[in-house]
Scaffold this motif. Structure first.
Motif, PDB file in Angstrom:
ATOM      1  N   ARG A   1       6.385  27.735  -4.565  1.00 34.88           N
ATOM      2  CA  ARG A   1       5.100  27.059  -4.805  1.00 34.88           C
ATOM      3  C   ARG A   1       4.236  27.115  -3.547  1.00 34.88           C
ATOM      4  O   ARG A   1       4.735  26.895  -2.435  1.00 34.88           O
TER       5      ARG A   1
ATOM      6  N   ARG B   1       1.045  25.304  -1.808  1.00 32.74           N
ATOM      7  CA  ARG B   1       0.317  24.032  -1.845  1.00 32.74           C
ATOM      8  C   ARG B   1      -0.773  24.048  -0.791  1.00 32.74           C
ATOM      9  O   ARG B   1      -0.565  24.530   0.329  1.00 32.74           O
TER      10      ARG B   1
ATOM     11  N   ASN C   1       2.034  17.119   4.346  1.00 35.85           N
ATOM     12  CA  ASN C   1       2.371  17.281   2.918  1.00 35.85           C
ATOM     13  C   ASN C   1       3.049  16.053   2.343  1.00 35.85           C
ATOM     14  O   ASN C   1       3.874  16.182   1.410  1.00 35.85           O
TER      15      ASN C   1
ATOM     16  N   GLN D   1      -4.241  21.501  -4.227  1.00 37.80           N
ATOM     17  CA  GLN D   1      -3.857  22.429  -5.294  1.00 37.80           C
ATOM     18  C   GLN D   1      -2.408  22.856  -5.100  1.00 37.80           C
ATOM     19  O   GLN D   1      -1.902  22.930  -3.976  1.00 37.80           O
ATOM     20  N   THR D   2      -1.760  23.153  -6.203  1.00 41.61           N
ATOM     21  CA  THR D   2      -0.410  23.718  -6.205  1.00 41.61           C
ATOM     22  C   THR D   2      -0.399  24.953  -7.099  1.00 41.61           C
ATOM     23  O   THR D   2      -0.878  24.892  -8.243  1.00 41.61           O
TER      24      THR D   2
ATOM     25  N   HIS E   1       2.207  27.779  -8.657  1.00 42.01           N
ATOM     26  CA  HIS E   1       3.602  28.121  -8.890  1.00 42.01           C
ATOM     27  C   HIS E   1       3.697  29.598  -9.249  1.00 42.01           C
ATOM     28  O   HIS E   1       3.031  30.066 -10.179  1.00 42.01           O
TER      29      HIS E   1
ATOM     30  N   THR F   1       7.525  19.711  -0.188  1.00 43.27           N
ATOM     31  CA  THR F   1       8.169  20.925  -0.679  1.00 43.27           C
ATOM     32  C   THR F   1       9.629  20.638  -0.993  1.00 43.27           C
ATOM     33  O   THR F   1      10.334  19.976  -0.219  1.00 43.27           O
TER      34      THR F   1
ATOM     35  N   ALA G   1       2.590  15.700  -1.375  1.00 42.85           N
ATOM     36  CA  ALA G   1       3.283  16.674  -2.243  1.00 42.85           C
ATOM     37  C   ALA G   1       4.269  17.456  -1.375  1.00 42.85           C
ATOM     38  O   ALA G   1       3.933  18.518  -0.844  1.00 42.85           O
TER      39      ALA G   1
ATOM     40  N   HIS H   1      -3.755  16.049  -1.249  1.00 42.77           N
ATOM     41  CA  HIS H   1      -3.259  17.295  -1.834  1.00 42.77           C
ATOM     42  C   HIS H   1      -4.345  17.892  -2.715  1.00 42.77           C
ATOM     43  O   HIS H   1      -4.910  17.210  -3.580  1.00 42.77           O
TER      44      HIS H   1
END
Length: 607
Positions: free
Chosen positions: A316, A318, A285, A331-332, A334, A290, A288, A329
């Motif tokens: 979130r 991810r 990760n 997709q994220t 929320h 955490t 992106a 990365h």
């Protein structure tokens, strides 16, 4: 000046003998279809009388197109004759005596040949215009049909033609015995004279014997021959392949699976104990991270989809594409209303279930990219007559191997079974334990649950009854339970840091009330919070988030811990979650700093 008497005599004799051309007898008499150039050429070749016509200024136009048919007999009388029947060029070597090139010479032709030898200086002179006319006449002659060549001739024609050939090679004679330098070319002591072609072949053989071909040239020749053979096989089997392709189209179009099958195979071998071949890669990760603690990580269940999900305390979800290099990365998602503590891929790989300390859940559809909240909860509605049975948390849950049922741990020992066949869960049944539920697991279609009192329950989901109940050995504060995919091993971790590894007798529905563990792993001294088996049950990873760098990798066939990894310098941090990829090529480790460390297991690397 008076004309030469011999030429007068020759013309008179030729007129008397009435020399005929090699075509039809009508060709000389019929002058309607002939022009001045053609009649002048006939007079030079056959000695006929030539008188120019009145069209002195007419030009000859040479065209590559085929002549148009006018129906005149004079234009077609020579079209079926070969070039060898019309003209002959004396090159001084001698005429070909083959069957296809022999000509029958009549008495008139012999007499004409004798006279032409007497006065060759005057008879054999042909101007450039006449040569052009000869070439034009050659184009008009129709060639005879060529028979199908033999396979050997076809292979010879496929070879590249030489840039130049010496015509003297066929008539050259070389003595091998007279020259001391050429005696090495002989095949026998009695051999002496060879032809030009054979002499060339033996020189090449001697050169290749002294200077052998390099490996790259031999490999290139072999590759060229294999490619040619493959082309011949492909052309011969084109009809059969077309039929096979026609049969494969319906099967291909009726499925949504990948078109290209994986060509790489994983090496099947038994892992050696003591040393683990592992290397660190770029963090999964890194693109992106955490913000906060990583609560859950999991790889996609399909080996064709190298996707890793991470769920953190920042609420979130991810998704990352794990390629071992950049790990981009994807997709994220929320979810502000749900503190994420658990995230699971559906066994079918189509969606992700997001749960936490709330009585509702979210489902993220991977194909549409949308996240949907449960409209009514697991019990159909919030409040009402089932308000007492409703639980305020869905943190502990697990899918069965088919994905049709979801087991959710509830309060006061309840385990709720939700029907998930429609993509949305709703409780259809429940089973109850004597203590609070700490963990649930599915093995061979049976549900297993672990209670706070260290007792393990084996349930028959269809009949909603307990098949077996047994107590974990030395169990005090057992809190984590997990098994392998084959249902042959079961591991239970306790607060004391002990991990009991059971064999098939701990998973079966029948047996003693106190099965003996295969081994108790005591390398950790703090409470076990995570454990995970790899895909072929050769590795077991256990970890604790109470202290820093508390993780061990266990070799299951020998039930020993690998000594070379992790070490004191491995930057694990407080490990919160662990997972192996579908083929155990990668192992991911999440910690409380929001990082997901990625490691590559070389023993499981594809070939």
């Amino acid at each position: 000046m008076a004309k030469h008497p011999r030429k007068k005599q020759r013309l008179a004799k030729a007129a008397a003998s009435d020399v005929q051309p090699l075509g039809s007898a009508v060709s000389l008499a019929d002058d309607a279809g002939k022009d001045d150039e053609e009649r002048r050429l006939e007079s030079l070749l056959f000695g006929t009388h030539y008188e120019p016509s009145g069209d002195a200024g007419r030009e000859l136009v040479v065209s590559d197109d085929e002549p148009e048919e006018t129906g005149a007999a004079g234009e077609k009388e020579l079209q079926n004759l070969l070039d060898t029947d019309l003209f002959f060029v004396d090159d001084g070597v001698g005429r070909d005596t083959s069957a296809g090139a022999r000509e029958t010479v009549g008495p008139q032709d012999q007499s004409s040949g004798e006279e032409s030898q007497e006065n060759s200086a005057e008879e054999d002179v042909i101007s450039d215009d006449e040569a052009a006319e000869n070439s034009y006449g050659d184009e008009e002659v129709q060639a005879e049909p060529i028979p199908n060549p033999s396979p050997l001739a076809q292979r010879q024609t496929q070879r590249k033609a030489p840039a130049w050939t010496d015509p003297d090679d066929t008539t050259l004679e070389v003595s091998l015995a007279s020259d001391t330098r050429l005696r090495k070319l002989r095949d026998a002591l009695s051999e002496d004279t060879v032809g030009g072609r054979e002499y060339e072949r033996r020189l090449r053989r001697q050169f290749e014997k002294i200077n052998p071909a390099p490996d790259w040239a031999a490999a290139a020749r072999k590759k060229g021959r294999s490619v040619a053979a493959k082309r011949r096989r492909t052309s011969s089997s084109a009809s059969s392949d077309s039929d096979a392709d026609a049969d494969a189209w319906p099967e291909l179009l009726s499925s949504t699976n990948g078109v290209v099958a994986p060509t790489r195979k994983v090496k099947l071998q038994v892992l050696p104990q003591g040393t683990l071949a592992i290397e660190r890669l770029r963090d999964a990760n890194l693109s992106a991270k955490t913000e906060g603690e990583v609560k859950a990580i999991q790889f996609h269940p399909s080996p064709q989809v190298p996707v890793l999900l991470t769920a953190g305390s920042d609420r979130r979800l991810r998704l990352f594409n794990i390629d071992g290099h950049t790990n981009p990365h994807l997709q994220t998602v929320h979810v502000p209303s749900l503190p994420l503590t658990n995230a699971l891929f559906h066994p079918g790989g189509t969606s992700v279930l997001l749960t936490g300390p709330r009585p509702f859940y979210y489902v993220y559809d991977l194909q549409s990219g949308t996240a949907l909240r449960s409209p009514r909860g697991l019990w159909g509605t919030f409040g009402g007559p089932h308000a007492g049975a409703e639980d305020r948390s869905m943190e502990v849950c697990a899918f069965d191997p088919t994905g049709a049922l979801l087991a959710v741990a509830g309060r006061r020992g309840h385990v709720h079974l939700a029907d998930w066949r429609a993509g949305q869960g709703q409780v259809v049944a429940s089973v109850k334990m004597n203590a609070g539920v700490k963990a649930v697991w599915w093995a061979d279609g049976r549900l297993m649950s672990l209670g706070e009192d260290a007792e393990v329950y084996v349930w028959d989901v269809g009949e909603r009854r307990c098949l077996r109940r047994w107590k974990d050995e030395g169990g005090f504060g057992s809190r984590v339970m997990g098994g392998d995919r084959a249902g042959k091993h079961l591991a239970i971790g306790a607060k004391t840091g002990l991990v009991n590894v059971y064999g098939p007798d701990g998973v079966s529905s029948s047996g003693s009330n106190r099965p003996k563990p295969l081994k108790t792993i005591g390398n950790l001294t703090t409470s076990i919070t995570s454990l995970r088996f790899n895909h072929d049950s050769q590795l077991l990873a256990v970890a604790s988030n109470t202290k820093k760098d508390q993780m061990r990798m266990i070799h299951l066939p020998s039930l020993t811990v690998f000594a070379n990894w992790p070490t004191s310098s491995t930057p694990l941090g407080h490990v919160t979650s662990i997972d192996f990829s579908s083929g155990s090529e990668y192992v991911a480790v999440g910690n409380n700093r929001g990082r997901v460390l990625l490691y590559h297991l070389r023993d499981f690397a594809p070939q």
